[in-house]
Design an enzyme around this catalytic site. Structure first.
Site, PDB file in Angstrom:
ATOM      1  N   ARG A  95      18.678  -2.109  -8.939  1.00  0.00           N
ATOM      2  CA  ARG A  95      17.810  -1.511  -8.080  1.00  0.00           C
ATOM      3  C   ARG A  95      19.090  -0.377  -7.049  1.00  0.00           C
ATOM      4  O   ARG A  95      18.468   0.659  -7.788  1.00  0.00           O
ATOM      5  CB  ARG A  95      17.234  -2.156  -7.572  1.00  0.00           C
ATOM      6  CG  ARG A  95      15.898  -1.762  -6.627  1.00  0.00           C
ATOM      7  CD  ARG A  95      15.490  -2.671  -5.749  1.00  0.00           C
ATOM      8  NE  ARG A  95      14.128  -2.515  -4.983  1.00  0.00           N
ATOM      9  CZ  ARG A  95      14.447  -2.359  -3.600  1.00  0.00           C
ATOM     10  NH1 ARG A  95      16.103  -2.171  -2.789  1.00  0.00           N
ATOM     11  NH2 ARG A  95      13.544  -1.840  -2.764  1.00  0.00           N
ATOM     12  N   ASP A 155      -0.778  -1.016  -1.394  1.00  0.00           N
ATOM     13  CA  ASP A 155      -1.153  -2.588  -1.520  1.00  0.00           C
ATOM     14  C   ASP A 155      -2.041  -2.941  -0.453  1.00  0.00           C
ATOM     15  O   ASP A 155      -2.571  -3.762  -0.555  1.00  0.00           O
ATOM     16  CB  ASP A 155       0.597  -2.876  -0.978  1.00  0.00           C
ATOM     17  CG  ASP A 155       1.551  -2.197  -1.616  1.00  0.00           C
ATOM     18  OD1 ASP A 155       2.011  -3.041  -2.213  1.00  0.00           O
ATOM     19  OD2 ASP A 155       2.184  -1.018  -1.210  1.00  0.00           O
ATOM     20  N   ARG A 158      -4.896  -3.164  -2.263  1.00  0.00           N
ATOM     21  CA  ARG A 158      -4.939  -3.980  -3.222  1.00  0.00           C
ATOM     22  C   ARG A 158      -5.502  -5.490  -2.639  1.00  0.00           C
ATOM     23  O   ARG A 158      -6.350  -6.345  -2.935  1.00  0.00           O
ATOM     24  CB  ARG A 158      -3.999  -3.981  -3.927  1.00  0.00           C
ATOM     25  CG  ARG A 158      -3.102  -3.300  -4.915  1.00  0.00           C
ATOM     26  CD  ARG A 158      -1.882  -3.614  -5.414  1.00  0.00           C
ATOM     27  NE  ARG A 158      -1.352  -2.474  -7.045  1.00  0.00           N
ATOM     28  CZ  ARG A 158      -0.022  -1.379  -6.642  1.00  0.00           C
ATOM     29  NH1 ARG A 158       0.817  -2.192  -5.787  1.00  0.00           N
ATOM     30  NH2 ARG A 158      -0.009  -1.089  -7.397  1.00  0.00           N
ATOM     31  N   HIS A 182       6.827  -1.924   0.862  1.00  0.00           N
ATOM     32  CA  HIS A 182       6.384  -1.250  -0.096  1.00  0.00           C
ATOM     33  C   HIS A 182       7.484  -1.911  -1.469  1.00  0.00           C
ATOM     34  O   HIS A 182       7.852  -1.387  -2.277  1.00  0.00           O
ATOM     35  CB  HIS A 182       6.366   0.003  -0.710  1.00  0.00           C
ATOM     36  CG  HIS A 182       5.439   0.082  -2.359  1.00  0.00           C
ATOM     37  ND1 HIS A 182       4.178  -0.257  -2.546  1.00  0.00           N
ATOM     38  CD2 HIS A 182       5.766   0.513  -3.594  1.00  0.00           C
ATOM     39  CE1 HIS A 182       4.078   0.373  -3.687  1.00  0.00           C
ATOM     40  NE2 HIS A 182       4.826   0.966  -4.416  1.00  0.00           N
TER      41      HIS A 182
END
Length: 324
Positions: A95, A155, A158, A182
């Protein structure tokens, strides 16, 4: 004179990155009727041109809008520049390696964006969005209020969707936030979540369905894992984020004073400073008008501080923030 004033108020948006997210956003924006001009800029000029052609072929079905592809000179004097450009994670790539590559891309494109549209509001969507928002703030030299990261707005949507299904209530009557990163360290704010003004602990007896800890944990795991689940099934997420981006654009262009969980610089909020992450913020024509400090439970505050620690560490590793 009136005619001239109307012409000056034309809304122009440039979308940097014409991949799945950028092109879907342009499509959603085109349908919305919010803007008069959309410019697509991409390192792959042929792809951007093809997207613009495809969109223009539907021009007779939507409110008047001009869609074109081009370079930085074509993006000049944009009201908003949405940045979706970036690279996907390669097999075996960490990452951190991905972040470094995307920061390098931003080092090249942010100066061009600012040169072409020095008064624009920049909407950052490229992941990891909090780090990229922080990078944009550092690289652009623009006022902080002119930089908005999409953050946890999706988010939070959701979260509201899943709560609405559980409670059998329309999503518009559910108010709940996801704050912080996030990503994996994001924080659900259960303590202020409510249905039509009733906190969940007050609404649950009315609902009769119950909301025990294991149910809440399951709902949050679905929120946090939503992108992974979608990517596993169809390869990428783009519809809902395009809608979230359009909501941010609407709030800006219509000066809505809308409260949205977007990525903004923390300034001592809950003990976090000098990093971008999501908090409820008021969005206006000027960008981020102010950041709200909502009451959190001790556990939520700890989670938010952990989000800040994670993001600050990444920012240091990629050279955006000095080592303490």
């Amino acid at each position: 004179m009136r005619h001239l004033r109307l012409r000056r108020r034309r809304n122009k948006i440039t979308v940097v990155g014409a991949g799945l997210v950028g092109s879907t956003f342009a499509y959603t924006l085109m349908i919305s009727g919010l803007v008069s001009e959309i410019v697509l800029v991409d390192v792959d000029a042929a792809r951007a041109e093809g997207q613009a052609m495809d969109l223009n072929h539907g021009a007779s079905f939507v409110p008047p809008v001009r869609v074109q592809s081009g370079g930085w000179e074509d993006s000049a004097r944009s009201d908003i520049v949405a940045i979706t450009a970036g690279v996907a994670q390669k097999p075996g790539e960490s990452r951190l390696d991905l972040v470094r590559r995307n920061v390098d891309i931003f080092r090249s494109i942010i100066p061009e964006i600012v040169k072409a549209s020095p008064e624009a509001i920049l909407l950052v969507v490229t992941n990891p969005v909090d780090i990229m928002t922080y990078a944009t703030m550092k690289l652009s030299g623009l006022p902080e209020e002119h930089i908005v990261g999409s953050g946890t707005l999706l988010d939070s949507s959701r979260f509201r969707h899943l709560l609405s299904r559980h409670c059998h209530i329309a999503p518009g009557n559910v108010h709940a936030y996801i704050i912080g990163e996030h990503g994996d360290s994001e924080v659900p704010v259960w303590s202020t979540a409510n249905v039509a003004g009733l906190k969940l602990d007050e609404y649950c007896p009315v609902c009769g369905r119950g909301c025990k800890d294991e149910i809440r944990d399951h709902i949050f795991e679905q929120v946090r894992g939503a992108a992974y689940a979608i990517i596993e099934r169809k390869g990428a997420t783009y519809y809902a984020i395009a809608l979230a981006m359009t909501a941010i654009v609407r709030a800006i262009l219509r000066d809505e004073n809308a409260v949205m969980t977007v990525s903004v610089p923390a300034k001592g909020h809950y003990g976090v400073d000098d990093i971008c992450l999501s908090l409820p913020a008021v969005i206006t024509r000027a960008g981020v008008s102010r950041v709200l400090k909502i009451p959190l439970s001790p556990e939520e505050e700890r989670g938010f501080r952990e989000s800040g620690r994670v993001l600050a560490s990444v920012a240091r590793d990629v050279g955006l923030r000095d080592t303490p």
